[in-house]
Design an enzyme around this catalytic site. Structure first.
Site, PDB file in Angstrom:
ATOM      1  N   LYS A 175       0.650  -1.392   0.324  1.00 39.59           N
ATOM      2  CA  LYS A 175       0.111   0.147  -0.138  1.00 39.59           C
ATOM      3  C   LYS A 175       0.773   1.454   0.248  1.00 39.59           C
ATOM      4  O   LYS A 175       1.764   1.747   1.184  1.00 39.59           O
ATOM      5  CB  LYS A 175      -1.327   0.249   1.560  1.00 39.59           C
ATOM      6  CG  LYS A 175      -2.045   1.243   1.397  1.00 39.59           C
ATOM      7  CD  LYS A 175      -2.813   0.634   2.578  1.00 39.59           C
ATOM      8  CE  LYS A 175      -3.821   2.407   2.754  1.00 39.59           C
ATOM      9  NZ  LYS A 175      -4.904   1.756   3.542  1.00 39.59           N
ATOM     10  N   SER A 229      -9.846  -0.059   7.698  1.00 38.24           N
ATOM     11  CA  SER A 229      -8.646   0.063   6.149  1.00 38.24           C
ATOM     12  C   SER A 229      -8.476  -1.470   5.519  1.00 38.24           C
ATOM     13  O   SER A 229      -7.959  -1.341   4.494  1.00 38.24           O
ATOM     14  CB  SER A 229      -8.276   1.027   5.464  1.00 38.24           C
ATOM     15  OG  SER A 229      -9.192   2.172   6.177  1.00 38.24           O
ATOM     16  N   SER A 282      -9.487   1.999   3.346  1.00 38.80           N
ATOM     17  CA  SER A 282      -8.367   3.742   2.375  1.00 38.80           C
ATOM     18  C   SER A 282      -7.490   1.828   1.689  1.00 38.80           C
ATOM     19  O   SER A 282      -6.765   2.664   0.214  1.00 38.80           O
ATOM     20  CB  SER A 282      -7.949   4.485   3.167  1.00 38.80           C
ATOM     21  OG  SER A 282      -6.733   3.422   4.202  1.00 38.80           O
TER      22      SER A 282
END
Length: 464
Positions: free
Chosen positions: A78, A177, A153
């Site tokens: 990420k 998330s 996210s």
């Protein structure tokens, strides 16, 4: 119309453990695995999951080899943790990111298991929103229905795992998330106990460490194997070990069911789906009791203020951290609105933090009565793209976020683990995750329960 990249190539529909076993036995090679993963990632490009591509680097690592149980298994990281040689963009256009000089602590541990990173996955700006919809880059779309958000996210990571490009991907969770994109995309998403995994300093230094790193996978055994391998590289002595978990739970549990939340609860369809899972648990011999949420009425406002204070801190230090390329005006309305909310309410922040810290003790009392808490992961079905567009008026998008993300933040504050499992489907065929929480350090219990439910109920698969 679903979009996925599963095909008859070397990856087939193998999970990470299956792929690692094939690689270790040399029935397939790391170079061909990485090439297949790159091709699949590009087939998912219309869903917009990638923030940065590092394909040549991945090819080189596959050719020279990596060490660890997952040696040669492709993944993504990420784009809010540092990986040496890759820029860290954090989902924002507010500065020109430069390649990191070294791995962050999490990436060192994560990639030390042998995983090969194809690049960085997209997220919402700083991870604040539950949908990644960039004014310039465009929205990250669900492979189950590209008209809908992929959650956030950790949206890009979820798309790549659910869509078949990689079997496992890094995600992190400051308000849901890991669990929210797991719910939206039909994946297993475990938010671990605070301190379970190595973590970058930016997350370690928060007044309340609400962010936890982890992974998104398609199978329980992949999640279990990752935590086993991570524990071999980073052992938190304050927590009980997870160990090597390979089979379902044997003992029966006391399970607390709640769908009403605090202030905002689940809609009728989501409530019915969670009650169906509760009935399945009772059929398996577990005792399910409906309870009130163990959360004070002040919790939603206190969490929002704390969450907003993180935005204010980021904006206040932006030029110092990122230099002359930093431009406050390039932030979206959600980030700017959160910072305004924090600035106007700074006098309330010490009290909010004090009350939030007390929830950890309340959680321990709750789990003295119940082994596991059962709730929806999110309160409604997956929103359409645009519903949570962060360029909308701040108050509009904030209220929409709060209506959807009503259940996940509690574990971020208490530090306890929680897992979203793909056990339900909406009337339109979309995955709807169901969440289980437990006391701090009890990841093993959640993983074994997940094994049991995977075996007894099965998980939704995008291919069929």
């Amino acid at each position: 119309m679903r979009v996925h990249a599963f095909t008859d190539d070397v990856l087939a529909d193998l999970d990470a453990v299956g792929l690692a076993e094939q690689l270790a036995s040399r029935r397939i090679g790391a170079v061909e695995v990485v090439e297949a993963a790159i091709a699949r990632t590009e087939r998912l490009a219309e869903l917009n999951p990638m923030a940065y591509r590092a394909y040549d680097r991945a090819r080189g690592q596959a050719a020279t080899g990596t060490d660890g149980f997952f040696a040669g298994v492709p993944t993504v990281v990420k784009d809010n943790v540092d990986v040496a040689g890759m820029p860290t963009g954090a989902g924002t256009d507010a500065w020109a990111p430069r390649p990191a000089k070294r791995n962050g602590d999490f990436a060192d541990m994560y990639l030390g298991t042998g995983l090969v990173a194809l690049g960085k996955s997209q997220l919402s700006e700083y991870g604040f929103s539950a949908a990644a919809e960039h004014p310039r880059l465009g929205p990250v779309r669900s492979p189950w229905d590209p008209e809908r958000t992929a959650g956030a996210s950790s949206s890009g990571a979820a798309v790549l795992v659910a869509g078949g490009a990689v079997p496992i991907a890094h995600a992190n969770d400051g308000g849901g998330s890991i669990r929210i994109p797991a719910s939206v995309n039909g994946l297993v998403g475990l938010k671990p106990t605070r301190g379970r995994l190595a973590q970058d300093r930016v997350h370690r230094d928060q007044p309340i460490r609400i962010v936890s790193d982890g992974v998104l996978t398609r199978t329980v055994r992949d999640t279990a194997a990752f935590y086993r391998e991570a524990e071999r590289r980073y052992r938190p002595l304050a927590l009980p070990p997870i160990g090597d978990l390979t089979r379902p739970l044997r003992r029966r549990l006391r399970i607390a069911l709640n769908t009403t939340g605090v202030d905002r609860g689940a809609d009728a369809e989501t409530t019915a789906l969670v009650h169906q899972v509760a009935a399945q648990l009772e059929d398996l011999g577990h005792a399910v009791t409906e309870t009130d949420a163990p959360v004070p009425a002040s919790f939603p406002d206190d969490f929002l203020l704390y969450w907003a204070s993180l935005s204010l801190a980021l904006l206040s230090s932006g030029r110092l951290v990122h230099g002359s390329s930093w431009d406050r005006s390039r932030h979206d309305n959600l980030t700017l609105g959160l910072a305004r909310h924090a600035r106007r309410n700074l006098h309330r922040l010490p009290g909010a933090i004090a009350r939030l810290r007390r929830t950890e003790a309340a959680a321990e009392l709750y789990y003295a009565k119940y082994d596991v808490a059962l709730t929806p992961t999110v309160a409604t079905a997956t929103p359409l793209v645009g519903h949570l567009d962060p360029t909308l008026d701040y108050e509009v998008v904030l209220q929409r976020l709060l209506d959807w993300v009503a259940f996940t933040p509690w574990q971020n504050v208490t530090g306890a683990p929680a897992i979203s499992l793909p056990l339900a489907r909406t009337s339109t065929g979309l995955p709807q995750g169901v969440m289980f929480g437990a006391q701090s350090g009890a990841e093993a219990l959640l993983i074994e329960l997940a094994y049991e439910l995977e075996e007894a109920c099965g998980f939704a698969r995008i291919q069929g």
